[in-house]
Enzyme design. Structure first.
Site, PDB file in Angstrom:
ATOM      1  N   GLU A 181      55.669  55.928   8.797  1.00  0.00           N
ATOM      2  CA  GLU A 181      55.438  56.801   9.824  1.00  0.00           C
ATOM      3  C   GLU A 181      54.363  56.336  10.643  1.00  0.00           C
ATOM      4  OE1 GLU A 181      52.893  59.219  11.987  1.00  0.00           O
ATOM      5  OE2 GLU A 181      51.895  58.394  10.258  1.00  0.00           O
ATOM      6  N   GLU A 182      53.322  55.152  10.376  1.00  0.00           N
ATOM      7  CA  GLU A 182      52.314  54.579  11.305  1.00  0.00           C
ATOM      8  C   GLU A 182      52.935  53.875  12.518  1.00  0.00           C
ATOM      9  OE1 GLU A 182      49.476  55.368  11.112  1.00  0.00           O
ATOM     10  OE2 GLU A 182      48.876  56.113   9.302  1.00  0.00           O
ATOM     11  N   ASP A 202      53.274  54.874   3.891  1.00  0.00           N
ATOM     12  CA  ASP A 202      52.520  53.661   4.362  1.00  0.00           C
ATOM     13  C   ASP A 202      51.410  53.830   4.774  1.00  0.00           C
ATOM     14  OD1 ASP A 202      53.478  55.456   6.494  1.00  0.00           O
ATOM     15  OD2 ASP A 202      53.306  53.795   7.993  1.00  0.00           O
ATOM     16  N   HIS A 208      42.011  56.410  10.198  1.00  0.00           N
ATOM     17  CA  HIS A 208      42.191  54.892  10.810  1.00  0.00           C
ATOM     18  C   HIS A 208      40.784  54.125  10.804  1.00  0.00           C
ATOM     19  CE1 HIS A 208      46.364  55.469  12.709  1.00  0.00           C
ATOM     20  NE2 HIS A 208      46.039  56.380  11.764  1.00  0.00           N
TER      21      HIS A 208
END
Length: 388
Positions: free
Chosen positions: A134-135, A75, A359
């Site tokens: 996962e995020e 993701d 990020h």
């Protein structure tokens, strides 16, 4: 070693995933490409829709033996990518592979290709787990509930491309490498009243301010000085006007800890302090966890195996055992179930402007890390199976 053709295909895969990022549990295109690629390789089994959008592939070797699981996350993040002029920039507005998952997926697909080529000589079974979400630290849980550990592996391995390390380095540390992450919401309630007459009603805003300060003592006075812990209140909302004492204030925060026992103790004390401050301020307060992810803890033997493999591939002076982060990753749920190692592959190249933090809108990495990731992951799987 990868051939020039395999290396080119690896980069093309990564750039395609980067160009078309998908958010948690929306990885339909990515999962479709993954499943199609695994099926084209002739795996013994390919399961789709595992944990909503996850994919599991099973490769049975030509000789009997143990089972090893390899995992990658798929993701992306809800973040706009800065225009850096690269041809593979995201075409999905507001969505960006800003953590390297595009690379992880391409690496694991390529590892599958290399292992299939050695199928006859493989002493055991390899399972390939492509995980969604996962995020949001929720994808692993869904996959585990729907049979991602079937057939049951004897060990599991995964990697994370890491822009805190220069390209060419590999870090496999025993013990905790990612902290636990517990997101929580505290709601403070009172009757509401006039700001000019604060003696008439308890004040949820004042109680919230007290809470923010008091909760920091969990780190400064209730955690061992040599044991990292982080408590952050990242959001506070309440009130509608300067002359009104509101009826409700909501705080959102996160607790990050490496040690599982300390995690449980601090969560218990967090609840207690919320109740105590609420009582002292004459308000009502509710505490609830909204997300929970345990620490990612590597097995010592599996970490040693990865380091030994990496030393042969990139040289001993490029192999480390020191990296850990107070970020979180739900690879931890696989590591809780099966001994394994989640290792870091250096991907930064400051000279080429490829050193932005994860990020970040400008995140990108040196694609030479892909080749290293494939080699270490594939060779680790083979080394584990050959141990017998």
């Amino acid at each position: 070693m990868l051939t020039a053709e395999q290396r080119e295909r690896l980069i093309e895969l990564r750039r395609d995933f980067h160009r078309h990022p998908e958010l948690a549990h929306q990885e339909y295109r990515t999962a479709g490409i993954v499943a199609q690629h695994l099926q084209s390789l002739g795996l013994d089994e390919v399961r789709t829709g595992v944990g909503q959008t996850g994919v599991v592939g099973v490769l049975r070797g030509g000789r009997p033996g143990r089972t090893v699981m390899l995992r990658a996350d798929m993701d992306a993040l809800p973040l706009a990518e800065a225009d850096r002029g690269q041809a593979y920039q995201s075409v999905n507005q507001g969505t960006h592979h800003a953590c390297g998952h595009d690379g992880h997926t391409a690496i694991l697909l390529t590892a599958a290709e290399l292992l299939v080529a050695r199928r006859r000589e493989l002493p055991g079974t390899v399972t390939f787990v492509f995980q969604p979400a996962e995020e949001r630290v929720g994808g692993a849980e869904g996959m585990l509930a729907e049979g991602a550990l079937e057939p049951r592996p004897d060990a599991c391995f995964g990697l994370h491309l890491w822009n805190d390390l220069e390209v060419g380095r590999v870090d496999a540390r025993a013990g905790p490498v990612y902290a636990s992450a517990d997101a929580f919401v505290i709601t403070v309630n009172g009757p509401g009243g006039h700001a000019a007459m604060p003696h008439q009603v308890p004040d949820p805003v004042l109680a919230s301010a007290q809470l923010i300060v008091v909760l920091q003592t969990l780190v400064s006075r209730e955690s061992p000085p040599m044991e990292p812990a982080v408590l952050t209140i990242g959001s506070i909302h309440g009130g509608t006007a300067p002359n009104i004492i509101p009826t409700r204030v909501e705080l959102q925060g996160t607790l990050r800890v490496f040690d599982p026992a300390l995690r449980q103790r601090l969560l218990g004390r967090l609840r207690e302090q919320v109740s105590c401050v609420a009582a002292a301020c004459r308000v009502e307060a509710d505490f609830r966890l909204t997300e929970a992810c345990p620490a990612c803890i590597n097995d010592a033997n599996m970490s040693e195996l990865v380091r030994g493999v990496a030393e042969r591939l990139v040289g001993p002076r490029h192999v480390l055992d020191r990296t850990r982060t107070t970020g979180a990753d739900d690879m931890s749920l696989f590591l809780d179930a099966v001994p394994g190692c989640y290792f870091f592959v250096g991907s930064a190249n400051a000279e080429r402007g490829l050193a932005s933090p994860h990020h970040s809108p400008t995140f990108d990495f040196d694609e030479r890390a892909l080749d290293i990731g494939v080699q270490v992951l594939t060779s680790t799987a083979i080394a584990f199976l050959e141990r017998g």
